[in-house]
Design a protein around this motif. Structure first.
Motif, PDB file in Angstrom:
ATOM      1  N   GLN A  34       0.852  -1.187   0.000  1.00 34.91           N
ATOM      2  CA  GLN A  34       0.000   0.000   0.000  1.00 34.91           C
ATOM      3  C   GLN A  34       0.889   1.238   0.000  1.00 34.91           C
ATOM      4  OE1 GLN A  34      -2.310   1.128   3.591  1.00 34.91           O
ATOM      5  NE2 GLN A  34      -4.140   0.859   2.311  1.00 34.91           N
ATOM      6  N   VAL A  35       0.967   1.906  -1.157  1.00 34.06           N
ATOM      7  CA  VAL A  35       1.805   3.097  -1.291  1.00 34.06           C
ATOM      8  C   VAL A  35       1.029   4.365  -0.961  1.00 34.06           C
ATOM      9  CG1 VAL A  35       3.272   1.991  -3.027  1.00 34.06           C
ATOM     10  CG2 VAL A  35       1.304   3.379  -3.747  1.00 34.06           C
ATOM     11  N   GLY A  36      -0.299   4.263  -0.870  1.00 32.83           N
ATOM     12  CA  GLY A  36      -1.150   5.407  -0.568  1.00 32.83           C
ATOM     13  C   GLY A  36      -2.592   4.963  -0.482  1.00 32.83           C
ATOM     14  N   HIS A  37      -3.497   5.913  -0.414  1.00 37.72           N
ATOM     15  CA  HIS A  37      -4.925   5.587  -0.371  1.00 37.72           C
ATOM     16  C   HIS A  37      -5.710   6.649  -1.127  1.00 37.72           C
ATOM     17  CE1 HIS A  37      -4.441   8.408   3.002  1.00 37.72           C
ATOM     18  NE2 HIS A  37      -5.692   8.778   2.736  1.00 37.72           N
ATOM     19  N   ALA A  38      -6.838   6.249  -1.673  1.00 35.61           N
ATOM     20  CA  ALA A  38      -7.662   7.146  -2.475  1.00 35.61           C
ATOM     21  C   ALA A  38      -8.452   8.105  -1.589  1.00 35.61           C
ATOM     22  CB  ALA A  38      -8.612   6.340  -3.355  1.00 35.61           C
ATOM     23  N   VAL A  39      -8.640   9.307  -2.094  1.00 32.77           N
ATOM     24  CA  VAL A  39      -9.398  10.349  -1.396  1.00 32.77           C
ATOM     25  C   VAL A  39     -10.428  10.922  -2.366  1.00 32.77           C
ATOM     26  CG1 VAL A  39      -9.281  12.578  -0.226  1.00 32.77           C
ATOM     27  CG2 VAL A  39      -7.436  10.912   0.086  1.00 32.77           C
ATOM     28  N   CYS A  43      -7.476  -0.406  -0.115  1.00 36.36           N
ATOM     29  CA  CYS A  43      -6.846   0.414  -1.153  1.00 36.36           C
ATOM     30  C   CYS A  43      -5.323   0.330  -1.079  1.00 36.36           C
ATOM     31  CB  CYS A  43      -7.297   1.866  -1.005  1.00 36.36           C
ATOM     32  SG  CYS A  43      -6.584   2.980  -2.240  1.00 36.36           S
ATOM     33  N   ILE A  44      -4.690   0.120  -2.240  1.00 37.21           N
ATOM     34  CA  ILE A  44      -3.223   0.038  -2.291  1.00 37.21           C
ATOM     35  C   ILE A  44      -2.615   1.260  -2.963  1.00 37.21           C
ATOM     36  CG2 ILE A  44      -3.220  -2.487  -2.273  1.00 37.21           C
ATOM     37  CD1 ILE A  44      -2.708  -2.381  -5.291  1.00 37.21           C
ATOM     38  N   GLY A  45      -3.441   2.188  -3.427  1.00 39.42           N
ATOM     39  CA  GLY A  45      -2.922   3.413  -4.045  1.00 39.42           C
ATOM     40  C   GLY A  45      -2.396   3.238  -5.445  1.00 39.42           C
TER      41      GLY A  45
END
Length: 518
Positions: free
Chosen positions: A434-439, A489-491
């Motif tokens: 997971q490099v980030g998450h959706a917004v 989420c994995i971004g």
């Protein structure tokens, strides 16, 4: 013979490195990836003990052949210097070593590595400098030529080539790279290895070792006439023909001096002291002015022939050692897929936390170990990697989803990185990082505003982290908006890239300072 061997190996290595940075399909990297991993600074950052020991031993035995045969920036300087010599005969001259400047850059590099001042490391690292020059200035021309061939192929119903999206780096990055290349090119054109022997910290480090090398250029004072041809053809400016000495810390064993000596006074072999009778003005004593041997006797034709054979043997041994070393580092060939479909781009949003490539572990790890060679950027088939323009991570790769998204089946960036900045990960491991998450930006979403029924983000999420839910939980007929499960989420950025809203998506990915595994 020595010069022919050196030129042949340098040409092969230089061409392979050039193609590896130009090619965007991964084909050449599958064959030549080991060349990036045997570069000195990447080997240091990756703590590759085998490569480091081998390079030190090679330098101790043969001198700075790394700079002549393995280092791509050194090979590029030699090519430019060769062009500069076309209309100039005997263009060089001996110059005293600027040791204070050389060691100042070396100390600066060491301090920058310890303190993780990435911008200094990136500018001084020779391999990374070569990579940035090729990827930024030359790859766009390569892609343009490829696209022309692809158009021609399509017109005759052939698909031997496929088109690649052509885009130019940021203006700041392009300007910095162009200026750096111009400085190196001018110095090489005018004075050969000036940059290599006064600025490059890798050359200085290996030069310290090569002072004690077993094989080296030797001057036989009984044969030397101080004509100066050796110094005038030495691109390293390390031969003092008047004093009949060689600065082995700057000599790159190119062999130019051997070829241009008319009196056979130069040879490449094991170091030893030549004892000879010379006059007060350093001229050899000989009644008939013939070449003299170490015992002050004329050299016979048979002796000259034996010496020529001995030089050929040494050159053969040197070439065999270089070729054996290269083969020792060669890795198994990996079959990689070709290009992917082009995706329409859009404008990237400003993120609070930049996204770093999967396998980089964290922004801190990337900043500490990345030398900004641009190999991962030039090899990315999804067009998601960009050189950063931020001061603390300048020129290092960051993820942007304006032209594509990070596909779950792709691990190209982790497979090409020669340092530990992006560690190798397999495709299964990639899906759990997971490099980030959706917004969600509700005011931009056409579903939330009731303009249209969309759900594009939910349909294309590869890990099913987005679900369309009614804005009114009690009314299933109310407009539906995306609901994001941050745990899943994995971004990857599929939602951001495929969102139809322009210029900024209604949903975007915010990066994580440290990556997580789910």
């Amino acid at each position: 013979m020595l010069k022919i061997v050196r030129r042949t190996l340098a040409a092969l290595v230089g061409l392979a490195m050039l193609l590896m940075f130009l090619d965007f399909t991964g084909t050449f990297h599958a064959w030549f990836a080991w060349l990036a991993k045997i570069q000195l600074l990447p080997a240091i950052l990756a703590v590759n003990i085998g490569v480091l020991v081998t390079l030190v031993v090679l330098t101790f035995v043969f001198g700075r052949i790394y700079c002549s045969v393995i280092c791509p920036l050194g090979i590029m300087q030699d090519f430019i210097a060769r062009l500069g010599r076309i209309r100039r005969k005997n263009p060089y001259s001996y110059s005293k070593p600027k040791n204070w400047l050389r060691y100042a850059f070396l100390v600066l590099m060491v301090i920058a590595l310890v303190a993780s001042v990435s911008i200094i490391v990136e500018v001084l690292a020779p391999y990374s400098t070569f990579g940035r020059i090729v990827a930024t200035l030359f790859q766009p021309l390569y892609i343009l030529a490829n696209n022309v061939l692809a158009s021609i192929s399509e017109s005759v119903d052939s698909y031997a080539f496929y088109k690649k999206e052509l885009w130019i780096e940021s203006g700041i990055f392009l300007a910095v790279t162009a200026v750096h290349f111009l400085i190196i090119a001018v110095l090489a054109w005018r004075n050969g290895r000036t940059y290599c022997n006064t600025i490059c910290p890798v050359g200085t480090l290996l030069g310290f070792i090569s002072r004690f090398s077993l094989l080296r250029i030797k001057i036989d004072q009984t044969k030397c006439r101080k004509c100066g041809k050796c110094a005038k053809n030495c691109k390293a400016a390390c031969i003092d023909s008047k004093g009949m000495t060689v600065d082995y810390s700057r000599c790159v064993a190119c062999g130019n001096c051997l070829e241009n000596c008319s009196f056979g006074a130069l040879s490449y072999g094991f170091k030893k002291t030549v004892v000879s009778n010379v006059s007060a003005d350093n001229e050899p004593i000989s009644a008939d002015n013939a070449p003299m041997s170490t015992d002050n006797a004329p050299v016979s034709e048979a002796s000259a022939s034996e010496e020529t054979i001995d030089k050929s043997k040494r050159a053969f041994l040197l070439s065999a050692a270089m070729a054996t070393t290269a083969a020792a580092f060669a890795e198994d060939k990996i079959k990689l897929d070709g290009g992917l479909a082009n995706i329409e781009g859009k404008q990237s949003p400003k993120r609070k936390t930049p996204i770093t490539p999967p396998g980089s572990l964290s922004a801190q790890n990337l900043a500490k170990n990345c030398t900004a060679c641009q190999l991962c950027i030039s090899e990315c088939p999804n067009n998601v990697l960009r050189p950063s323009t931020a001061l603390d991570s300048f020129m290092q790769p960051v993820v942007s989803y304006d032209r594509g998204y990070c596909r779950l089946e792709c691990n190209r960036c982790s497979s090409v990185c020669p340092t530990s900045a992006i560690r190798p990960i397999d495709k299964e491991e990639r899906t759990a990082i997971q490099v980030g998450h959706a917004v969600l930006i509700k005011k931009n979403c056409i579903s939330a505003t009731g303009e249209a029924s969309c759900g594009n983000c939910a349909r294309h999420c590869p890990v099913q982290a987005i679900e369309m839910v009614p804005t009114n939980p009690d009314d299933n007929e109310s407009p539906k908006i995306p609901a994001i499960d941050e745990i899943k989420c994995i971004g990857c950025g599929a939602c951001e890239n495929l969102c139809p809203v322009r210029p900024f998506s209604a949903i975007y990915v915010e990066g994580h300072e440290r990556h997580k595994e789910i």
